[in-house]
Design an enzyme around this catalytic site. Sequence first.
Site, PDB file in Angstrom:
ATOM      1  CD  GLU A 160      -2.742  -1.067   0.006  1.00  0.00           C
ATOM      2  OE1 GLU A 160      -2.998  -0.197  -0.664  1.00  0.00           O
ATOM      3  OE2 GLU A 160      -3.406  -2.317  -0.470  1.00  0.00           O
ATOM      4  CD1 TRP A 209      -4.055  -6.673 -12.981  1.00  0.00           C
ATOM      5  CD2 TRP A 209      -2.512  -7.028 -11.165  1.00  0.00           C
ATOM      6  NE1 TRP A 209      -4.839  -6.558 -11.702  1.00  0.00           N
ATOM      7  CE2 TRP A 209      -3.820  -6.812 -10.673  1.00  0.00           C
ATOM      8  CE3 TRP A 209      -1.508  -7.338 -10.140  1.00  0.00           C
ATOM      9  CZ2 TRP A 209      -4.096  -6.476  -9.405  1.00  0.00           C
ATOM     10  CZ3 TRP A 209      -1.857  -7.080  -9.006  1.00  0.00           C
ATOM     11  CH2 TRP A 209      -2.973  -6.871  -8.636  1.00  0.00           C
ATOM     12  CD  GLN A 228       1.032 -10.966 -13.096  1.00  0.00           C
ATOM     13  OE1 GLN A 228       2.271 -10.667 -12.790  1.00  0.00           O
ATOM     14  NE2 GLN A 228       0.170 -11.004 -12.203  1.00  0.00           N
TER      15      GLN A 228
HETATM   16 ZN   LIG Z   1      -2.859  -2.599  -4.355  1.00  0.00          ZN
END
Ligand SMILES: [Zn+2]
Length: 417
Positions: free
Chosen positions: A233, A244, A261
């Site tokens: 985070e 991704w 990805q």
């Molecule tokens: Zn995240």
Amino acid sequence: MKFQYWLALGLVWACFGGLQAQTQEPCGTALAVQKLTPEQRRFLPGGQAFEQALRVGATQHGSLCDSGIVYRIPVVFHVVHNGEPIGTGDNIAEARLQEQIDILNQDYRRRPGTLGFNTDPRGADAWIEFYLACRDPQGNPHTGINRINGQRDTWVLADNSLKDVISWPTDRYLNFWVADIEGSGLGWATFPASTLPGLPITQGTDGVVIDRGAVGYSTTSRLYNKGRTATHEVGHWLGLLHIWGDGDCSATDFCEDTPPQNGYFLQCPIPSALACPGEPAPMQRNYLQYTPDTCMNIFTRDQVYRMRYVLCNTPDRVTLRNQAPCTTHTQPQARPLFQILYLPGLAGQFRLAFAEAGRARIVLYSADGKYLLDQTVDADPGQQVSYNLSTFAPGTYALLVTQNGRQEVRRVVNRVR
Ligand SMILES: [Zn+2]
């Protein structure tokens, strides 16, 4: 398009009942961004204006942080509990919070001999460290840990109402809120904004939320017990996107050294089916995956570049790396450039009071990024300038003052009469 597809799928699943929890992503950062306007999103990571500013910064001397300098960020933990004694339930033990700081420093420094070390040639030391704040916003000695009864059992992923309980000035602290997040949610972060015209008003909500079961070496979570939810985070908070790109093989995280990805996977190893045609295998050990904590230990060079760019260039982060460290807290902190004085009984009216002499540029923006005022004042200490927002819509506005080589932002609130 991809997001809409998944949203539709999620709704279909929800209609069949019982499966909704499985569709909830553990990280709510992308969900929180979707709540903002398209104009605001332009200035956040993944948005056109943000990514262009970062690309331009990469080619301009002086826009980068000096490499080889460690930037240290003061952290305050707000433990939002429901009346439990310290060390039980939501009111987690101080040891978990200390561990969390240690883990962040191991991961962001790729520290040898710790779980944060890796030998991947793409891996990099971010030269960023974190420490518990030792002063409260008024300058009094403090542990960097607040324990507050939020009068609630659980909180909703990506819903900022949790932050109404307490927050410290976000230009001086990285605010961490620790609370019990509903369902399988682990946490979410607010993104940095590249420039002020698009600044979503972050004072009061900027920071990182972590589920209390995923903090430090958690004793309650089986998969998320190595403190990597916070590592992930804080990566978002410093401008990183999911590896991704929150999409399929056509999406990007704007880092050249993280292979694209086809979506995410919640376990490791990540199956080869998620690899994209003609691309290297997914980097399953990257901190910006959704894999369990023991599976991650890499920030790449490009990711480090993004984070240091953010720390040195974005208006809502630049002040954080220059806070006086605890060991020298006897030195006076830089005095604020200006104060906001509201006028009692006069809705929408306030005064800006200068602290220093010198030519000052004053810029006012609305929460949705609209540019309302830009003026220059030859200021004297104590001089006040009056403003009247009563003809504008009620809500929150941002006031930016640049003076004597410094830049400060304050939130001003235009209340309903
Ligand atoms: Zn995240």
